[in-house]
Design an enzyme around this catalytic site. Structure first.
Site, PDB file in Angstrom:
ATOM      1  CE  LYS A  43      36.687  54.520  36.265  1.00 27.74           C
ATOM      2  NZ  LYS A  43      37.066  53.137  35.958  1.00 27.74           N
ATOM      3  CG  ASN A  44      36.065  51.878  39.718  1.00 32.81           C
ATOM      4  OD1 ASN A  44      36.026  51.803  38.489  1.00 32.81           O
ATOM      5  ND2 ASN A  44      37.162  52.213  40.383  1.00 32.81           N
ATOM      6  CB  CYS A 138      45.147  47.170  31.075  1.00 31.81           C
ATOM      7  SG  CYS A 138      45.357  47.277  32.827  1.00 31.81           S
ATOM      8  NE  ARG A 143      43.512  45.713  36.181  1.00 26.78           N
ATOM      9  CZ  ARG A 143      42.855  46.861  36.245  1.00 26.78           C
ATOM     10  NH1 ARG A 143      43.151  47.837  35.428  1.00 26.78           N
ATOM     11  NH2 ARG A 143      41.883  47.043  37.095  1.00 26.78           N
ATOM     12  CG  ASP A 329      41.568  53.097  41.317  1.00 25.40           C
ATOM     13  OD1 ASP A 329      42.478  52.553  40.670  1.00 25.40           O
ATOM     14  OD2 ASP A 329      40.366  52.756  41.218  1.00 25.40           O
ATOM     15  NE  ARG A 421      39.336  53.899  31.006  1.00 25.40           N
ATOM     16  CZ  ARG A 421      40.140  53.246  31.832  1.00 25.40           C
ATOM     17  NH1 ARG A 421      41.444  53.330  31.715  1.00 25.40           N
ATOM     18  NH2 ARG A 421      39.633  52.494  32.795  1.00 25.40           N
TER      19      ARG A 421
HETATM   20  C1  UD1 Z   1      41.271  46.905  41.209  1.00 21.05           C
HETATM   21  C2  UD1 Z   1      41.333  47.510  42.598  1.00 21.05           C
HETATM   22  C3  UD1 Z   1      40.196  48.479  42.704  1.00 21.05           C
HETATM   23  C4  UD1 Z   1      40.331  49.495  41.597  1.00 21.05           C
HETATM   24  C5  UD1 Z   1      40.384  48.856  40.231  1.00 21.05           C
HETATM   25  C6  UD1 Z   1      40.669  49.828  39.108  1.00 21.05           C
HETATM   26  C7  UD1 Z   1      41.952  46.511  44.727  1.00 21.05           C
HETATM   27  C8  UD1 Z   1      41.895  45.309  45.601  1.00 21.05           C
HETATM   28  N1  UD1 Z   1      41.273  46.450  43.580  1.00 21.05           N
HETATM   29  O1  UD1 Z   1      40.036  46.230  41.064  1.00 21.05           O
HETATM   30  O2  UD1 Z   1      40.215  49.108  43.974  1.00 21.05           O
HETATM   31  O3  UD1 Z   1      39.258  50.395  41.625  1.00 21.05           O
HETATM   32  O4  UD1 Z   1      41.414  47.895  40.223  1.00 21.05           O
HETATM   33  O5  UD1 Z   1      41.961  50.330  39.174  1.00 21.05           O
HETATM   34  O6  UD1 Z   1      42.590  47.492  45.064  1.00 21.05           O
HETATM   35  N2  UD1 Z   1      43.719  39.158  40.560  1.00 21.05           N
HETATM   36  C9  UD1 Z   1      44.082  37.876  40.225  1.00 21.05           C
HETATM   37  N3  UD1 Z   1      43.135  37.070  39.634  1.00 21.05           N
HETATM   38  C10 UD1 Z   1      41.860  37.509  39.379  1.00 21.05           C
HETATM   39  C11 UD1 Z   1      41.520  38.815  39.727  1.00 21.05           C
HETATM   40  C12 UD1 Z   1      42.472  39.624  40.326  1.00 21.05           C
HETATM   41  O7  UD1 Z   1      45.209  37.453  40.442  1.00 21.05           O
HETATM   42  O8  UD1 Z   1      41.054  36.732  38.841  1.00 21.05           O
HETATM   43  C13 UD1 Z   1      44.713  40.040  41.195  1.00 21.05           C
HETATM   44  C14 UD1 Z   1      44.997  41.297  40.378  1.00 21.05           C
HETATM   45  O9  UD1 Z   1      45.968  41.110  39.399  1.00 21.05           O
HETATM   46  C15 UD1 Z   1      45.416  42.286  41.448  1.00 21.05           C
HETATM   47  C16 UD1 Z   1      44.571  41.866  42.652  1.00 21.05           C
HETATM   48  O10 UD1 Z   1      44.173  40.518  42.407  1.00 21.05           O
HETATM   49  O11 UD1 Z   1      46.761  42.117  41.768  1.00 21.05           O
HETATM   50  C17 UD1 Z   1      43.335  42.717  42.864  1.00 21.05           C
HETATM   51  O12 UD1 Z   1      42.608  42.747  41.641  1.00 21.05           O
HETATM   52  P1  UD1 Z   1      41.066  43.113  41.554  1.00 21.05           P
HETATM   53  O13 UD1 Z   1      40.626  43.705  42.827  1.00 21.05           O
HETATM   54  O14 UD1 Z   1      40.312  41.969  41.011  1.00 21.05           O
HETATM   55  O15 UD1 Z   1      41.115  44.179  40.415  1.00 21.05           O
HETATM   56  P2  UD1 Z   1      39.924  45.064  39.998  1.00 21.05           P
HETATM   57  O16 UD1 Z   1      38.619  44.439  40.227  1.00 21.05           O
HETATM   58  O17 UD1 Z   1      40.289  45.536  38.639  1.00 21.05           O
END
Ligand code: UD1
Length: 440
Positions: A43-44, A138, A143, A329, A421
């Site tokens: 999915k991701n 969420c 996030r 995850d 989902r």
């Molecule tokens: C994250 C997970 C991913 C998982 C997905 C769904 C990690 C590193 N990432 O990806 O493995 O599949 O959730 O659950 O494990 N952040 C900021 N600013 C930003 C973007 C992110 O501060 O602009 C922070 C987030 O709050 C979080 C961390 O960085 O604490 C990692 O986030 P990110 O990897 O971007 O999240 P996803 O891409 O959603």
């Protein structure tokens, strides 16, 4: 037209997701799992690769796409809203962004799924502007998307935040390559900027980039579309912008989180599972720790065989980290497993601040879990008891299903739309291996 393209274009547009917030799953626990489970495409990876189709006027054809997932349907809804032509058939998908009609990703669609922020980079790079709703919080945390925005600004974009929307415009002549050092590893920001950089002028270097296999898979898709990318799978990705990208056919890699979930299921219930079209090499952190706990796993060609012969698993500690560390995850599922382990295990969540919502539900089933800040101590108990529980997010939901598979008596998991989902045909896949589980 290729055979694949023909097959996919002949189909009707995808149907809206079925099932609603009231759907439940009922499970009678205590059955060993034995049999085969086909693993779906990730999915991701698919969600992000779908956005890559916005980078070209040609068609992008995907194989092994988990088309029945609700998140994939949300992404189809968003891309269709932008004017993308999408056809699906079984696990094939074709997308064509030749004639987009909108550059706005509206709140109503974006709020359903954060993966929709990934249209920002591609739209901005190809069309010079984009308006994308801020995804908001969420269930698992705030996030933010500041790293996505800051990186695009470093590439010359003008960005305004107004009325809950990101209004982005590229400078005259398009985005410019830049050296971007992420202060924090972010999967989404790495992906958004890699796609934007594919069509930028000059070279972009992403330092402290995320290394997840899904990013590598997206990068490989971009390369087959004509992008020039080096360093995939390392923390420094270099992208030489090109004038235009072209169509391609790309295979989505197997879902390592679904794979890990069923490995844990076998660890909890006992029995032997063959996970088809799955790859252990993307699950090093999980495999190492599960072996320590006493579970046996091996790669057999394209399949993984996992079995637990009677023995109770031992409590072990985990800490979630960006890849190649233990995936956030799989944290909830692993915790469900620890509830029945011999001794205690500590679970530390470092990625999201609010990802322990399964804890009170597991405790209602008789688990002994105490949360302290971002850590949880799980003391193994002899048995869990079936109960009525509430799914709060995608991975928390599946953790409750796993707990139900081993609990005494009947477990009802409410609000299973979360589950839909991210897990294709989970009820059928588990039933086929002997589980007493049904959707009601
Ligand atoms: C994250 C997970 C991913 C998982 C997905 C769904 C990690 C590193 N990432 O990806 O493995 O599949 O959730 O659950 O494990 N952040 C900021 N600013 C930003 C973007 C992110 O501060 O602009 C922070 C987030 O709050 C979080 C961390 O960085 O604490 C990692 O986030 P990110 O990897 O971007 O999240 P996803 O891409 O959603």
């Amino acid at each position: 037209m290729t055979a694949l393209a023909k097959q996919t274009t002949d189909q009707q547009p995808p149907v809206k997701p079925s099932g609603g917030a009231l759907d439940k799953i009922k499970i009678i626990g205590g059955v060993e799992l034995n049999g085969s489970i086909p693993i779906s495409g990730a999915k991701n990876a698919a969600l992000k690769i779908m956005c890559a189709s916005l980078l070209t006027k040609d068609a992008l054809h995907l194989e092994n796409s988990p088309n029945s997932l609700r998140d994939i349907k949300s992404q189809i809804e968003l891309l269709t809203h932008l004017g993308c032509q999408i056809r699906t058939h079984d696990n094939l998908m074709s997308l064509c962004a030749a004639n987009l009609t909108s550059l706005t990703a509206p709140y109503d669609i974006v709020r359903k799924m954060r993966g929709s922020i990934l249209v920002l980079g591609p739209l901005l790079a190809r069309f010079g502007e984009a308006k994308v709703s801020l995804p908001g919080g969420c269930a698992i945390g705030t996030r933010p998307v500041d790293l996505h925005i800051k990186g695009l600004e470093e590439m010359g974009a003008q960005i305004k935040l107004e009325e809950g929307y990101i209004h982005a415009s590229a400078p005259e002549g398009g985005l410019r390559g830049a050296k971007i050092l992420f202060p924090k590893v972010s999967v989404g920001a790495t992906e958004n900027l890699m796609m934007a950089a594919a069509l930028a002028n000059g070279t972009t270097v992403l330092a402290n980039a995320a290394r997840e296999p899904e990013i590598v898979n997206l990068g490989e898709c971009l390369i087959s579309m004509g992008a020039n990318i080096q360093g995939l799978g390392t923390d420094t990705i270099t992208i030489e912008g090109v004038e235009a990208l072209h169509g391609a056919t790309h295979r989505v890699l197997p879902d390592r989180i679904e794979t890990g979930t069923y490995i844990i299921a076998a660890g909890m219930t006992g029995g032997t599972l063959r996970l088809q079209n799955a790859d252990l090499s993307s699950l090093h952190a999980l495999v190492g720790i599960l072996e320590e706990a006493g579970l046996h796993m091996e790669q057999d060609g394209d399949d993984i065989i996992v079995n637990r012969n009677g023995l109770r698993l031992k409590g072990v500690d985990i800490m979630t980290e960006p890849y190649p560390g233990f995936p956030t995850d799989l944290q909830a599922q692993f915790m469900a497993m620890l509830t029945l382990a011999e001794g205690a295990g500590m679970v530390t969540e470092t990625i999201f601040e609010n990802r322990f919502m399964h804890v009170p539900e597991l405790n209602r089933m008789g688990a002994d879990i105490a949360v302290q800040g971002n850590s949880a101590i799980v003391r193994g108990v002899q048995s869990l008891k079936g109960a009525e529980v509430m799914a709060t997010d995608l991975r928390a939901s599946v953790a409750l299903v796993l707990a139900g598979l081993v609990a005494e008596g009947e477990t009802t998991v409410n609000r299973i739309y979360h589950l839909e989902r991210g897990y294709e045909n989970i009820v059928d896949k588990l039933s086929a291996c002997g589980a007493k589980i049904q959707k009601v």
